[in-house]
Design a protein around this motif. Structure first.
Motif, PDB file in Angstrom:
ATOM      1  N   ASP A 195       0.877  -1.170   0.000  1.00  0.00           N
ATOM      2  CA  ASP A 195       0.000   0.000   0.000  1.00  0.00           C
ATOM      3  C   ASP A 195       0.912   1.217   0.000  1.00  0.00           C
ATOM      4  O   ASP A 195       1.759   1.358   0.891  1.00  0.00           O
ATOM      5  N   PRO A 196       0.785   2.126  -0.974  1.00  0.00           N
ATOM      6  CA  PRO A 196       1.683   3.280  -1.036  1.00  0.00           C
ATOM      7  C   PRO A 196       1.624   4.163   0.202  1.00  0.00           C
ATOM      8  O   PRO A 196       2.540   4.948   0.447  1.00  0.00           O
ATOM      9  N   ASN A 197       0.567   4.019   1.009  1.00  0.00           N
ATOM     10  CA  ASN A 197       0.432   4.830   2.220  1.00  0.00           C
ATOM     11  C   ASN A 197       1.085   4.193   3.441  1.00  0.00           C
ATOM     12  O   ASN A 197       1.077   4.786   4.521  1.00  0.00           O
ATOM     13  N   LEU A 198       1.627   2.981   3.277  1.00  0.00           N
ATOM     14  CA  LEU A 198       2.255   2.282   4.392  1.00  0.00           C
ATOM     15  C   LEU A 198       3.765   2.196   4.173  1.00  0.00           C
ATOM     16  O   LEU A 198       4.226   2.182   3.032  1.00  0.00           O
ATOM     17  N   PRO A 199       4.543   2.110   5.257  1.00  0.00           N
ATOM     18  CA  PRO A 199       6.003   2.107   5.123  1.00  0.00           C
ATOM     19  C   PRO A 199       6.594   0.744   4.780  1.00  0.00           C
ATOM     20  O   PRO A 199       7.809   0.608   4.686  1.00  0.00           O
ATOM     21  N   HIS A 200       5.748  -0.277   4.609  1.00  0.00           N
ATOM     22  CA  HIS A 200       6.262  -1.613   4.340  1.00  0.00           C
ATOM     23  C   HIS A 200       5.387  -2.331   3.314  1.00  0.00           C
ATOM     24  O   HIS A 200       4.263  -1.917   3.041  1.00  0.00           O
ATOM     25  N   ALA A 201       5.929  -3.389   2.749  1.00  0.00           N
ATOM     26  CA  ALA A 201       5.161  -4.302   1.896  1.00  0.00           C
ATOM     27  C   ALA A 201       4.933  -5.591   2.690  1.00  0.00           C
ATOM     28  O   ALA A 201       5.400  -5.723   3.829  1.00  0.00           O
ATOM     29  N   VAL A 202       4.226  -6.529   2.099  1.00  0.00           N
ATOM     30  CA  VAL A 202       3.929  -7.792   2.782  1.00  0.00           C
ATOM     31  C   VAL A 202       3.998  -8.937   1.786  1.00  0.00           C
ATOM     32  O   VAL A 202       3.614  -8.785   0.620  1.00  0.00           O
ATOM     33  N   VAL A 203       4.510 -10.081   2.245  1.00  0.00           N
ATOM     34  CA  VAL A 203       4.444 -11.298   1.455  1.00  0.00           C
ATOM     35  C   VAL A 203       3.587 -12.318   2.204  1.00  0.00           C
ATOM     36  O   VAL A 203       3.539 -12.311   3.435  1.00  0.00           O
ATOM     37  N   GLY A 204       2.896 -13.139   1.464  1.00  0.00           N
ATOM     38  CA  GLY A 204       2.037 -14.144   2.075  1.00  0.00           C
ATOM     39  C   GLY A 204       2.096 -15.443   1.287  1.00  0.00           C
ATOM     40  O   GLY A 204       2.475 -15.452   0.112  1.00  0.00           O
ATOM     41  N   GLY A 205       1.720 -16.526   1.933  1.00  0.00           N
ATOM     42  CA  GLY A 205       1.733 -17.811   1.246  1.00  0.00           C
ATOM     43  C   GLY A 205       0.883 -18.846   1.948  1.00  0.00           C
ATOM     44  O   GLY A 205       0.609 -18.747   3.141  1.00  0.00           O
ATOM     45  N   VAL A 206       0.450 -19.829   1.177  1.00  0.00           N
ATOM     46  CA  VAL A 206      -0.319 -20.950   1.716  1.00  0.00           C
ATOM     47  C   VAL A 206       0.234 -22.233   1.117  1.00  0.00           C
ATOM     48  O   VAL A 206       0.518 -22.309  -0.077  1.00  0.00           O
ATOM     49  N   PHE A 234       1.351 -18.295   5.921  1.00  0.00           N
ATOM     50  CA  PHE A 234       2.205 -17.250   6.480  1.00  0.00           C
ATOM     51  C   PHE A 234       1.872 -15.897   5.875  1.00  0.00           C
ATOM     52  O   PHE A 234       1.359 -15.794   4.760  1.00  0.00           O
ATOM     53  N   SER A 235       2.172 -14.862   6.637  1.00  0.00           N
ATOM     54  CA  SER A 235       2.046 -13.480   6.179  1.00  0.00           C
ATOM     55  C   SER A 235       3.144 -12.696   6.885  1.00  0.00           C
ATOM     56  O   SER A 235       3.202 -12.680   8.116  1.00  0.00           O
ATOM     57  N   SER A 236       4.053 -12.061   6.109  1.00  0.00           N
ATOM     58  CA  SER A 236       5.237 -11.445   6.692  1.00  0.00           C
ATOM     59  C   SER A 236       5.464 -10.038   6.136  1.00  0.00           C
ATOM     60  O   SER A 236       5.502  -9.861   4.916  1.00  0.00           O
ATOM     61  N   PRO A 237       5.661  -9.045   7.007  1.00  0.00           N
ATOM     62  CA  PRO A 237       6.026  -7.715   6.518  1.00  0.00           C
ATOM     63  C   PRO A 237       7.461  -7.702   6.019  1.00  0.00           C
ATOM     64  O   PRO A 237       8.333  -8.388   6.561  1.00  0.00           O
ATOM     65  N   ILE A 238       7.725  -6.940   4.964  1.00  0.00           N
ATOM     66  CA  ILE A 238       9.071  -6.766   4.415  1.00  0.00           C
ATOM     67  C   ILE A 238       9.248  -5.284   4.072  1.00  0.00           C
ATOM     68  O   ILE A 238       8.264  -4.554   4.013  1.00  0.00           O
ATOM     69  N   PRO A 239      10.475  -4.827   3.847  1.00  0.00           N
ATOM     70  CA  PRO A 239      10.648  -3.427   3.419  1.00  0.00           C
ATOM     71  C   PRO A 239       9.905  -3.167   2.111  1.00  0.00           C
ATOM     72  O   PRO A 239       9.741  -4.062   1.285  1.00  0.00           O
ATOM     73  N   LYS A 240       9.446  -1.937   1.934  1.00  0.00           N
ATOM     74  CA  LYS A 240       8.734  -1.580   0.708  1.00  0.00           C
ATOM     75  C   LYS A 240       9.675  -1.708  -0.483  1.00  0.00           C
ATOM     76  O   LYS A 240      10.826  -1.256  -0.440  1.00  0.00           O
ATOM     77  N   LEU A 287      -0.972  -6.473   5.467  1.00  0.00           N
ATOM     78  CA  LEU A 287      -0.652  -5.049   5.465  1.00  0.00           C
ATOM     79  C   LEU A 287      -1.040  -4.393   6.777  1.00  0.00           C
ATOM     80  O   LEU A 287      -0.516  -3.338   7.128  1.00  0.00           O
ATOM     81  N   ARG A 288      -1.939  -5.017   7.525  1.00  0.00           N
ATOM     82  CA  ARG A 288      -2.366  -4.456   8.800  1.00  0.00           C
ATOM     83  C   ARG A 288      -1.545  -4.991   9.974  1.00  0.00           C
ATOM     84  O   ARG A 288      -1.836  -4.692  11.123  1.00  0.00           O
ATOM     85  N   ARG A 289      -0.535  -5.821   9.686  1.00  0.00           N
ATOM     86  CA  ARG A 289       0.294  -6.385  10.745  1.00  0.00           C
ATOM     87  C   ARG A 289       1.693  -5.780  10.728  1.00  0.00           C
ATOM     88  O   ARG A 289       2.190  -5.389   9.687  1.00  0.00           O
ATOM     89  N   ASP A 290       2.351  -5.775  11.886  1.00  0.00           N
ATOM     90  CA  ASP A 290       3.746  -5.348  11.947  1.00  0.00           C
ATOM     91  C   ASP A 290       4.662  -6.499  12.364  1.00  0.00           C
ATOM     92  O   ASP A 290       5.845  -6.308  12.628  1.00  0.00           O
ATOM     93  N   ALA A 291       4.115  -7.728  12.427  1.00  0.00           N
ATOM     94  CA  ALA A 291       4.905  -8.908  12.769  1.00  0.00           C
ATOM     95  C   ALA A 291       4.411 -10.078  11.930  1.00  0.00           C
ATOM     96  O   ALA A 291       3.298 -10.064  11.414  1.00  0.00           O
ATOM     97  N   GLU A 292       5.254 -11.101  11.821  1.00  0.00           N
ATOM     98  CA  GLU A 292       4.892 -12.247  10.985  1.00  0.00           C
ATOM     99  C   GLU A 292       3.788 -13.084  11.611  1.00  0.00           C
ATOM    100  O   GLU A 292       3.735 -13.268  12.826  1.00  0.00           O
ATOM    101  N   PHE A 293       2.918 -13.586  10.757  1.00  0.00           N
ATOM    102  CA  PHE A 293       1.905 -14.569  11.141  1.00  0.00           C
ATOM    103  C   PHE A 293       2.281 -15.872  10.443  1.00  0.00           C
ATOM    104  O   PHE A 293       2.489 -15.912   9.240  1.00  0.00           O
TER     105      PHE A 293
END
Length: 203
Positions: free
Chosen positions: A74-85, A97-103, A193-199
């Motif tokens: 999201d261009p309004n957030l300071p990070h990107a996110v990767v996810g997988g099943v 899994f869902s993990s924040p990464i640098p934008k 995108l709404r998390r700041d830690a990995e799920f």
């Protein structure tokens, strides 16, 4: 509580998508507006759109597990996110899994989604000895991963990690699939995108 609610809604959306009848809303739309689940069965999309919607997840060959991975930002957030099943040949969920990464640029983020799937695989005694397919909707990312060398200079380290993993004791292949067949991973990435830690969850 909001994350628990979103996870419940996400699971319901997966189950609904598995029903025989058509359902016109995506997981993302359900998360934004849970009232979508009150759908009465009346068609809200054209026939042409309905045909386009029928691009389903395809199971791996018997005895093989498959990761579907995706990235979102999201261009309004300071990070990107990767996810997988991770799913089995019967479609049963094995891990999420869902993990924040640098934008970063989206193809680069897809590389990091593949890296995360490989790291989870390599550290799990449950799955690391099984044959694994990793499926991404980024044609560029898949091409770079399957080349012996090359790719963007700023992805040298993650690409080398992926190539070394493919040549190690892990049995991994990386393939491309259109996003329409990758909706669960796409939903996980967007939800993250709404998390700041990995799920990370094992099923």
């Amino acid at each position: 509580m909001k994350e628990i609610q979103d996870l419940v809604l996400l699971r319901i959306s997966w189950w609904v998508k598995g029903w025989a009848g058509p359902f016109p809303y995506s997981s993302e739309e359900i998360l934004r507006n849970p009232n979508c689940l009150c759908w009465s069965g009346q068609s809200l999309i054209s026939h042409k759109e309905a045909v386009a919607e029928k691009i389903y997840w395809s199971p791996p060959p018997r005895g093989i597990l498959k990761w579907n991975v995706d990235a979102s930002y999201d261009p309004n957030l300071p990070h990107a996110v990767v996810g997988g099943v991770l799913r089995s040949d019967s479609g049963a969920f094995v891990a999420l899994f869902s993990s924040p990464i640098p934008k970063m640029e989206i193809n680069s983020a897809e590389i990091y989604a593949i890296v995360r799937a490989i790291k989870i695989t390599s550290t799990s005694d449950r799955i690391k000895h099984q044959q694994i397919i990793i499926e991404s909707d980024s044609l560029n990312a898949v091409r770079w991963c399957n080349e012996d060398h090359g790719g963007p200079w700023n992805l040298k380290f993650p690409l080398n990690f992926i190539r070394n993993a493919k040549n190690s004791e892990l049995s991994i292949s990386i393939t491309h699939k259109k996003r329409d067949a990758n909706m669960v991973a796409d939903s996980l990435a967007k939800q993250g995108l709404r998390r700041d830690a990995e799920f990370l969850a094992w099923c």
